[in-house]
Write a protein that holds these residues in place. Structure first.
Motif, short mmCIF file in Angstrom:
data_model
loop_
_atom_site.label_atom_id
_atom_site.label_comp_id
_atom_site.label_asym_id
_atom_site.label_seq_id
_atom_site.Cartn_x
_atom_site.Cartn_y
_atom_site.Cartn_z
N ALA D 43 61.77 39.30 30.65
CA ALA D 43 62.66 40.11 29.79
C ALA D 43 63.02 41.44 30.44
O ALA D 43 64.14 41.95 30.27
CB ALA D 43 61.99 40.34 28.42
N GLU D 44 62.09 41.99 31.21
CA GLU D 44 62.35 43.27 31.90
C GLU D 44 63.52 43.19 32.87
O GLU D 44 64.03 44.21 33.30
CB GLU D 44 61.12 43.67 32.73
N LEU D 45 63.87 41.97 33.27
CA LEU D 45 64.91 41.79 34.27
C LEU D 45 66.22 41.33 33.66
O LEU D 45 67.14 40.93 34.38
CB LEU D 45 64.43 40.78 35.33
N LEU D 46 66.32 41.39 32.34
CA LEU D 46 67.51 40.91 31.64
C LEU D 46 68.19 42.07 30.91
O LEU D 46 67.80 42.41 29.78
CB LEU D 46 67.13 39.81 30.64
#
Lengths: 266, 266, 266, 266
Positions: D43-46
């Motif tokens: 999620a941190e990369l979205l």
């Protein structure tokens, strides 16, 4: 999720960004050969609204630079695979709305962070192999920075040699040449995903936000350019060598400004 | 046909030889970390008739060097892909017939001519990637050579980082360390074609035929060594850091002498 | 201390040796161009007691090879930076005591372990950049191994392109050429430490201890050689192209034998 | 002057452009490891408006690819320094307006033309060193593509190893994994010249315009990720390996479409 990072890849922390935010700092040695080519060959590299510079429009500078660079944190200096790189670049001058600018038309570097900084600054960077003779502390295998000092430089890309130069220093010089002496006027382009023209295109200007330099030395220069199927450097034929230069510099770069966002309609 | 050339490939002209005849000339920057390891680990790297040095037998120097080099013709300096290279090497001391020698036990370089010179001189060279912070003319992205100057260095091979160091200079120093201060005692070996032992093996000594150096600076050092399946550098564990050093040098090397041709009978 | 290790650096365990003991195993793709040059240019590369081959003495093979290789442990295959390498090499034939041998006169590779194996086998290896078109499983960006398949190859060293070839396959062939079809006769040399001649020199023969090959394909070839100040490949001028070949092979190499230890008296 | 060239540097002829216009063609070998990490790390990369995929949101694919590629002219195939490259990339899935997409969050390549294609396609490419075991025609130094075939792969950047994998093939598989099986949803970003946010940002989708593939093989996989100060790959911790895959493919890519031009106001 709010992404961090000056450039890609962006993440929650920003730690992965290929380049950190400016300002960027540089210490380097510059070896320059200035020469004149057919101004028509320079004009070929100036998209509208840029025009040829009014004076000496065929002047070209081919510059080798041996850099160490870092961000404000200076942490790259302790992991120097992240701070040292070499480059060679070709500068011409142009005129935009009555002002003379310098413009880098070709450039090669040997690190990815340098490519990314070039993307941002509008330098059209490719990977290459660049070498330039270094002045060292002792002369056993090095030239002096002074009268009689001889410096060589080579540029290759795609396993082909593209240029080689020899500069013999003669005397201290007021300048390090005149071609790369203006602010840069560069295009930044991003082709459209559907392949029709650009999604984004912009003309920008930028220059050093701080600059320091040692004495410039000038002298004789010999320059040879070679053909390649993927390069047009040799098209900027050497008609007359103006001179060669060596100078050590320190530079800070901290952004530029947009001159025009260009129309990308097809 | 009489072949010419100091080393292979030999031809009628000698032009192709990977390295020219000595003397060889070097200008370079040395970044050194000296430390103590278990003397038993040093002893493991000393084939008979070499023995541990009588004093401080566990002392080790890990040295990074940023070199420009050439032959007597100095022609390599104008085609610097042929003159510049980087290296990192590990030196211990040993005793041979009552004399203390330095001995390079591991070394990595990044050019083939450097490998070939090492074959000749008995340096056991592999290819690696070495980086060390450079002192530049301007401090924008460089340390000073002086109190407070901080230099980093890294070594990698086989896509693995093997060592990293940080040296903070504190004061001028009488020496650039003591481990690499003797003549070198090296083995030169050539395995036999049938795979049974060596066809040729020799213990040699060599050192600089001329040497010049600027002021040495010493200071604090941090050194980390990492494991690799193909390297044993990390086996020379850091028990106690002795110090870090920076010095710029000029060197001429012009051969050495055979101490013993070794028995190669199996 | 008893040292272990097939080649340098030798240690108590042998783990650090740049190359393990033979046998060595290879799987590769070979792209070959055979041509005729002036036999006098071949003779220049044959030190006594070698002589020109009695038939077709001016025949030359320039061979590109795309290798994966390993030792008996096969551990290198799982860390393929240690197993894959590319090379280009030039083979001529010669006669020794009435027997015709192949002989590699020039060779470039891109890994240090390959250089070290060459030292052992008498291949005069330098570092270079080699590329050859690969047959891939799908034709989207690859030629077929078959009639009409077109393969390119290039060789560069010192940032200069030294050779480029294009081979167009026409038909299956009985052979992969005839120049590299004999055992190799190679010199192994170790210059003396005092710079006077060689400390050791030997003429050896070696060849594959096991060999497997797919169908050979032959066809048309175009070959261009380029000058370099450090190479003499272009001196083997292309007078007449014999043909081009492509073949996939598997090889085991397990040593050779000394033909003569050569007199190294000056 | 009207400039030509798909990407920079643009010239009157377009010959210098770092990349030609699409379509681009690829033949390659893919080695894939799929695993599950903490979905929060994905999620941190979205960035918004992207969200976690509804099913198996923590699934990650780390893919090594050994490519040969070309433009419609196919001329790069005869100068293969311009057509071959290696890469490793990390793919997750995400949801956009109810549709599941694949998304490349990290990627490393070893050629500049590959970096430029990534700029265009929204792949956040850096330079790295990638190696993967190749299936060769003969097994002397190669695994079989089949049950029991063992393939290794490594990734390094900045002289640090970032990942290493070993995949042991067990059986033919319906799929080559599921994480990289959707169209890609990528961001394309261009930071503003004044350093305040982006001058341009866009969410795009793209996928292959043609695709062919051989049998997929699946099996066991071992994967290790390593820390680096400039990378966050290791943050995608391996909680559970899903499987390893090997497949040979042919691909054509011919553009994509903009999903949204993103608001770049600060």
């Amino acid at each position: 999720m709010q992404m961090q990072g000056f450039f890609f890849p962006r993440t929650a922390t920003g730690q992965s960004s290929l380049i950190p935010s400016p300002p960027w700092f540089y210490s380097g040695d510059l070896l320059t050969v200035e020469y004149r080519t057919d101004p028509a060959r320079v004009a070929e590299l100036l998209p509208a609204p840029l025009e040829l510079a009014p004076e000496d429009p065929g002047a070209v500078a081919l510059i080798w630079a041996d850099w160490q660079s870092c961000s404000s944190s200076r942490e790259e200096l302790l992991d120097p695979v992240r701070s040292q790189y070499k480059e060679a670049f070709v500068v011409v001058r142009c005129s935009y709305q009555g002002t003379t600018y310098s413009r880098c038309v070709y450039i090669w570097v040997d690190k990815d962070f340098a490519i990314a900084r070039g993307m941002h600054q509008g330098y059209p960077k490719k990977l290459g192999q660049m070498w330039q003779t270094r002045p060292m502390a002792f002369p056993h295998a090095a030239p002096v920075i002074g009268a009689g000092g001889v410096f060589g430089a080579t540029l290759a890309a795609g396993d082909r040699r593209l240029a080689e130069a020899v500069v013999t220093l003669r005397e201290e010089s007021e300048t390090n040449g005149f071609v790369n002496a203006h602010k840069m006027a560069h295009h930044r382009v991003y082709p459209a995903m559907d392949g029709n023209g650009d999604a984004f295109a912009e003309l920008i200007e930028s220059g050093a936000s701080a600059f320091a330099a040692g004495p410039a030395w000038s002298g004789d220069a010999d320059l040879r350019l070679f053909e390649s199927p993927t390069e047009e450097l040799a098209r900027l034929e050497v008609h007359e060598v103006i001179g060669g230069y060596f100078r050590q510099v320190g530079v800070e770069w901290n952004g530029g400004r947009s001159l025009e966002v260009l129309n990308t309609d097809e």
